[in-house]
Design a protein around this motif. Structure first.
Motif, PDB file in Angstrom:
ATOM      1  N   CYS A  68       0.703  -1.190  -0.060  1.00 36.04           N
ATOM      2  CA  CYS A  68      -0.045  -0.070  -0.062  1.00 36.04           C
ATOM      3  C   CYS A  68       1.061   1.398   0.183  1.00 36.04           C
ATOM      4  O   CYS A  68       0.454   2.048  -0.820  1.00 36.04           O
ATOM      5  N   GLY A  70       3.745   1.401  -0.928  1.00 35.12           N
ATOM      6  CA  GLY A  70       4.511   1.699  -2.637  1.00 35.12           C
ATOM      7  C   GLY A  70       3.514   2.091  -3.684  1.00 35.12           C
ATOM      8  O   GLY A  70       3.789   2.901  -4.286  1.00 35.12           O
ATOM      9  N   LEU A  71       2.394   1.597  -3.580  1.00 38.14           N
ATOM     10  CA  LEU A  71       1.468   2.292  -4.384  1.00 38.14           C
ATOM     11  C   LEU A  71       1.072   3.536  -4.261  1.00 38.14           C
ATOM     12  O   LEU A  71       0.867   4.514  -5.024  1.00 38.14           O
ATOM     13  N   ALA A  73       2.950   5.803  -3.095  1.00 35.76           N
ATOM     14  CA  ALA A  73       4.241   6.419  -3.413  1.00 35.76           C
ATOM     15  C   ALA A  73       4.109   6.716  -5.016  1.00 35.76           C
ATOM     16  O   ALA A  73       4.693   7.587  -5.677  1.00 35.76           O
ATOM     17  N   LEU A  74       3.503   5.459  -5.935  1.00 40.87           N
ATOM     18  CA  LEU A  74       3.385   5.698  -7.307  1.00 40.87           C
ATOM     19  C   LEU A  74       2.414   6.796  -7.698  1.00 40.87           C
ATOM     20  O   LEU A  74       2.570   7.495  -8.610  1.00 40.87           O
ATOM     21  N   TYR A  75       1.386   7.219  -6.646  1.00 39.28           N
ATOM     22  CA  TYR A  75       0.492   8.229  -6.900  1.00 39.28           C
ATOM     23  C   TYR A  75       0.980   9.732  -6.403  1.00 39.28           C
ATOM     24  O   TYR A  75       0.254  10.560  -6.596  1.00 39.28           O
ATOM     25  N   PRO A  77       3.347  11.663  -7.622  1.00 36.65           N
ATOM     26  CA  PRO A  77       3.495  12.645  -8.754  1.00 36.65           C
ATOM     27  C   PRO A  77       2.378  13.237  -9.340  1.00 36.65           C
ATOM     28  O   PRO A  77       1.972  14.426  -9.699  1.00 36.65           O
ATOM     29  N   ARG A  82      -5.055  12.982  -7.996  1.00 37.88           N
ATOM     30  CA  ARG A  82      -5.653  11.819  -6.957  1.00 37.88           C
ATOM     31  C   ARG A  82      -5.394  11.911  -5.656  1.00 37.88           C
ATOM     32  O   ARG A  82      -4.853  10.688  -5.157  1.00 37.88           O
ATOM     33  N   PHE A  86      -4.474   8.590  -3.183  1.00 40.81           N
ATOM     34  CA  PHE A  86      -3.320   8.681  -2.287  1.00 40.81           C
ATOM     35  C   PHE A  86      -3.605   8.527  -0.872  1.00 40.81           C
ATOM     36  O   PHE A  86      -2.834   7.553  -0.115  1.00 40.81           O
ATOM     37  N   TRP A  90      -2.351   5.323   1.461  1.00 39.70           N
ATOM     38  CA  TRP A  90      -1.403   5.602   2.642  1.00 39.70           C
ATOM     39  C   TRP A  90      -2.330   5.257   4.039  1.00 39.70           C
ATOM     40  O   TRP A  90      -1.555   4.609   4.927  1.00 39.70           O
TER      41      TRP A  90
END
Length: 193
Positions: A68, A70-71, A73-75, A77, A82, A86, A90
């Motif tokens: 979760c 890691g995902l 962190a992908l959001y 940027p 979104r 995010f 988190w």
């Protein structure tokens, strides 16, 4: 039919290696072996789980929390586009990390909290409330603005809890940080050399 590994007859006939260490809380695998206060069937708050099941479940929760985070962190940027997704990822990661650490910490600590013998700190209660509010706003209300407010409250409560864990307390740490960043404090004054 062979007796099970948990049978009392097998334990009496074949004492484990290092049985004298078991009486002092040290098992063959180190100090994290089962304590004498914890029953063999499991801790008081989750009596149906064995020690191995609790370790596997806690490890699984921590792995899902890492997924979760890691995902989320992908959001990062596209945080402005979104923000609710995010904050939801988190917060779910935080809930899973707390659940995994509670399972790994053991039943004695969980039982003390549930019975009211130990009172959690005020920042910990505020963090749990902000975490719940963020999840409710993201999942129940589906409001981005309230979710962002809940996430900001969650970050503030987490920072307050972490600063409260400092050795000299939060006031001294705040004075030290503001003194280093105050007026006229350049890089030369901030460095110890």
């Amino acid at each position: 039919m062979l007796p099970s590994r948990c049978s009392p007859r097998v334990r009496r006939r074949n004492p484990p290696r290092g049985a004298d260490l078991h009486s002092r809380g040290w098992g063959p695998r180190g100090p994290w072996a089962r304590s004498s206060a914890e029953p063999a069937a499991g801790p008081a708050c989750v009596p149906s789980l064995t020690r191995t099941q609790r370790l596997a479940t806690g490890g699984g929760c921590l792995l899902l929390a890492a997924l979760c985070f890691g995902l989320a962190a992908l959001y990062a940027p596209v945080l402005l586009l979104r923000a609710r997704k995010f904050a939801l990822l988190w917060s779910l990661g935080s809930v899973l990390a707390l659940a995994g650490s509670a399972l790994l910490r053991g039943g004695a600590a969980c039982g003390r909290l549930l019975r009211g013998e130990e009172v959690p700190s005020r920042p910990a209660i505020l963090y749990a409330a902000a975490l719940g509010a963020t999840l409710y706003a993201a999942l129940g209300l589906r409001s981005t603005v309230i979710t962002v407010l809940g996430a900001c409250a969650q970050v503030a409560a987490l920072l307050a809890a972490l600063v409260g864990l400092l050795p000299r307390g939060s006031i001294t740490a705040l004075r030290l940080a503001l003194g280093r960043l105050g007026r006229g404090a350049g890089l030369a004054k901030a460095l110890p050399v």
